[in-house]
Write an enzyme that holds these catalytic residues in place. Structure first.
Site, PDB file in Angstrom:
ATOM      1  CB  SER A 137      -0.855   0.007   1.269  1.00 37.58           C
ATOM      2  OG  SER A 137      -1.562   1.227   1.397  1.00 37.58           O
ATOM      3  CE1 TYR A 150      -4.096  -1.772   5.856  1.00 33.14           C
ATOM      4  CE2 TYR A 150      -3.626   0.471   5.125  1.00 33.14           C
ATOM      5  CZ  TYR A 150      -3.922  -0.850   4.840  1.00 33.14           C
ATOM      6  OH  TYR A 150      -4.014  -1.272   3.528  1.00 33.14           O
TER       7      TYR A 150
HETATM    8  P1  NDP Z   1     -11.674  -5.817   0.721  1.00 33.14           P
HETATM    9  O1  NDP Z   1     -12.162  -5.578   2.092  1.00 33.14           O
HETATM   10  O2  NDP Z   1     -12.623  -5.634  -0.404  1.00 33.14           O
HETATM   11  O3  NDP Z   1     -11.024  -7.278   0.609  1.00 33.14           O
HETATM   12  C1  NDP Z   1     -10.262  -7.838   1.631  1.00 33.14           C
HETATM   13  C2  NDP Z   1     -10.108  -9.319   1.363  1.00 33.14           C
HETATM   14  O4  NDP Z   1      -9.261  -9.882   2.380  1.00 33.14           O
HETATM   15  C3  NDP Z   1     -11.428 -10.065   1.406  1.00 33.14           C
HETATM   16  O5  NDP Z   1     -11.511 -10.951   0.324  1.00 33.14           O
HETATM   17  C4  NDP Z   1     -11.362 -10.820   2.723  1.00 33.14           C
HETATM   18  O6  NDP Z   1     -12.028 -12.067   2.589  1.00 33.14           O
HETATM   19  C5  NDP Z   1      -9.862 -11.052   2.889  1.00 33.14           C
HETATM   20  N1  NDP Z   1      -9.530 -11.229   4.301  1.00 33.14           N
HETATM   21  C6  NDP Z   1      -9.625 -10.303   5.288  1.00 33.14           C
HETATM   22  N2  NDP Z   1      -9.305 -10.850   6.474  1.00 33.14           N
HETATM   23  C7  NDP Z   1      -9.022 -12.159   6.222  1.00 33.14           C
HETATM   24  C8  NDP Z   1      -8.650 -13.250   7.047  1.00 33.14           C
HETATM   25  N3  NDP Z   1      -8.503 -13.112   8.374  1.00 33.14           N
HETATM   26  N4  NDP Z   1      -8.428 -14.455   6.473  1.00 33.14           N
HETATM   27  C9  NDP Z   1      -8.595 -14.611   5.142  1.00 33.14           C
HETATM   28  N5  NDP Z   1      -8.943 -13.616   4.306  1.00 33.14           N
HETATM   29  C10 NDP Z   1      -9.161 -12.407   4.846  1.00 33.14           C
HETATM   30  O7  NDP Z   1     -10.409  -4.853   0.539  1.00 33.14           O
HETATM   31  P2  NDP Z   1      -9.373  -4.625  -0.677  1.00 33.14           P
HETATM   32  O8  NDP Z   1      -9.705  -5.470  -1.820  1.00 33.14           O
HETATM   33  O9  NDP Z   1      -9.279  -3.171  -0.871  1.00 33.14           O
HETATM   34  O10 NDP Z   1      -8.039  -5.110   0.031  1.00 33.14           O
HETATM   35  C11 NDP Z   1      -7.193  -6.106  -0.492  1.00 33.14           C
HETATM   36  C12 NDP Z   1      -5.762  -5.761  -0.147  1.00 33.14           C
HETATM   37  O11 NDP Z   1      -5.404  -4.527  -0.737  1.00 33.14           O
HETATM   38  C13 NDP Z   1      -5.492  -5.623   1.355  1.00 33.14           C
HETATM   39  O12 NDP Z   1      -4.248  -6.211   1.650  1.00 33.14           O
HETATM   40  C14 NDP Z   1      -5.424  -4.106   1.538  1.00 33.14           C
HETATM   41  O13 NDP Z   1      -4.628  -3.760   2.634  1.00 33.14           O
HETATM   42  C15 NDP Z   1      -4.784  -3.711   0.231  1.00 33.14           C
HETATM   43  N6  NDP Z   1      -4.954  -2.322  -0.155  1.00 33.14           N
HETATM   44  C16 NDP Z   1      -6.206  -1.772  -0.267  1.00 33.14           C
HETATM   45  C17 NDP Z   1      -6.343  -0.450  -0.635  1.00 33.14           C
HETATM   46  C18 NDP Z   1      -7.655   0.230  -0.702  1.00 33.14           C
HETATM   47  O14 NDP Z   1      -7.693   1.478  -0.669  1.00 33.14           O
HETATM   48  N7  NDP Z   1      -8.765  -0.484  -0.830  1.00 33.14           N
HETATM   49  C19 NDP Z   1      -5.159   0.362  -0.951  1.00 33.14           C
HETATM   50  C20 NDP Z   1      -3.901  -0.307  -0.759  1.00 33.14           C
HETATM   51  C21 NDP Z   1      -3.818  -1.597  -0.401  1.00 33.14           C
HETATM   52  P3  NDP Z   1     -13.034 -12.692   3.665  1.00 33.14           P
HETATM   53  O15 NDP Z   1     -13.677 -11.575   4.412  1.00 33.14           O
HETATM   54  O16 NDP Z   1     -13.969 -13.533   2.842  1.00 33.14           O
HETATM   55  O17 NDP Z   1     -12.131 -13.541   4.517  1.00 33.14           O
HETATM   56  C1  8X3 Z   2      -5.221   1.396   1.767  1.00 27.23           C
HETATM   57  C2  8X3 Z   2      -5.115   2.794   1.344  1.00 27.23           C
HETATM   58  O1  8X3 Z   2      -4.675   5.148   2.147  1.00 27.23           O
HETATM   59  O2  8X3 Z   2      -6.564   3.992   3.112  1.00 27.23           O
HETATM   60  O3  8X3 Z   2      -3.976   0.830   1.988  1.00 27.23           O
HETATM   61  O4  8X3 Z   2      -4.338   3.384   3.712  1.00 27.23           O
HETATM   62  S1  8X3 Z   2      -5.179   3.867   2.655  1.00 27.23           S
END
Ligand code: NDP
Ligand code: 8X3
Length: 249
Positions: A137, A150
């Protein structure tokens, strides 16, 4: 021969979009998450692609191990691992932070990524090929107010990505990170514990990245020739210039 991508967090957001994009690239898929119905719906949507669903919590090392060991023969050889599962839990000043939120972020975003990688790396080393994409991220590059733990978890992903790449150098296994800025997914809904109004506000007034934008980047990264490794890539929406310039609250 058809390649297999193993995607953690495939039940929503970036992971789900990556599954759809990689299916179009001809990959077969191991779709991981905890929400069975979401994964089943995705499998139905991808009915022309060979998929296998794995339900496990990345925090639980036994579950991780058993799930990966349970893969049917045709899905056992993993060509691409996308370490994507993760979330933010809470957005509070450090002094107001919730210990359960802190545990969740370190356990899922950091330890979960390590447990999954540890199970899959040996087969890649044995074959002298494979690719690991760690979803970091902008929060792993730069800390923002109230982002504290985070941001720490994503800085750890950055360090683990570098460490893995150094340690796997010479084995034939590629390691790289993709570091997105703000992406409109379920991320903020999870961060704000289901508060839709707060979650929606995060993306108001500018055009945030969409999950598909990151999925397109993942496709680019996995379709490079074998001698090309995209080691570390940061992707922001045009409205964002740093992790601090958008008010997340
Ligand atoms: P979502 O909340 O849409 O997706 C998160 C995913 O992680 C879900 O599929 C969830 O599946 C899975 N997950 C969460 N906790 C667990 C667990 N304990 N065990 C197994 N699976 C888990 O968020 P994003 O798609 O945005 O996030 C995906 C990645 O991208 C993360 O690592 C996030 O930090 C990163 N990211 C996101 C950004 C954003 O702004 N959205 C920016 C930068 C990075 P389920 O609940 O079915 O287990
Ligand atoms: C997710 C993006 O800016 O909310 O990693 O941390 S931010």
């Amino acid at each position: 021969m058809t390649k297999t991508a193993f995607i953690t967090g495939a039940s929503s957001g970036i992971g789900e979009a990556a599954a759809i994009a990689l299916a179009k690239e001809g990959f077969q898929l191991v779709l991981c998450g905890r929400r069975q119905q979401k994964l089943t719906d995705l499998q139905e949507f991808l009915k022309h692609t060979k998929t296998h669903q794995l339900l496990f919590d990345v925090r639980n090392k036994e579950e991780v191990k058993n799930a990966i060991n349970s893969l049917p023969e045709e899905f056992k050889k993993i060509d691409v691992l996308i370490n994507n599962a993760g979330n933010a839990h809470g957005l509070d000043y450090f002094q107001d932070g919730n210990l359960e939120d802190w545990d969740a972020m370190i356990d899922i975003n950091v330890k979960g990524l390590m447990y999954v990688s540890k199970e899959i790396i040996p087969q890649m080393i044995a074959r002298e090929e494979g690719q690991i994409i760690n979803i970091g991220s902008t929060a792993g590059k730069e800390v923002y107010p109230k982002g504290n733990v985070y941001c720490a978890s994503k800085h750890a992903v950055d360090a683990i990505n570098q460490g893995m790449r150094l340690d796997l150098n010479g084995t034939g296994v590629k390691v790289g990170a993709i570091n997105p800025g703000l992406v409109e997914t379920e991320f903020s809904k999870v961060r704000f514990k289901g508060d839709e109004e707060k979650a929606t506000k995060v993306y108001e007034g500018f055009k945030a990245l969409q999950a598909k934008d990151i999925a397109d980047v993942i496709c680019f990264v996995v379709t490079r020739p074998s001698h090309v490794n995209i080691a570390d890539l940061t992707v922001m929406c045009t409205a964002q210039a740093s992790s601090t310039l958008v008010d997340k609250n």
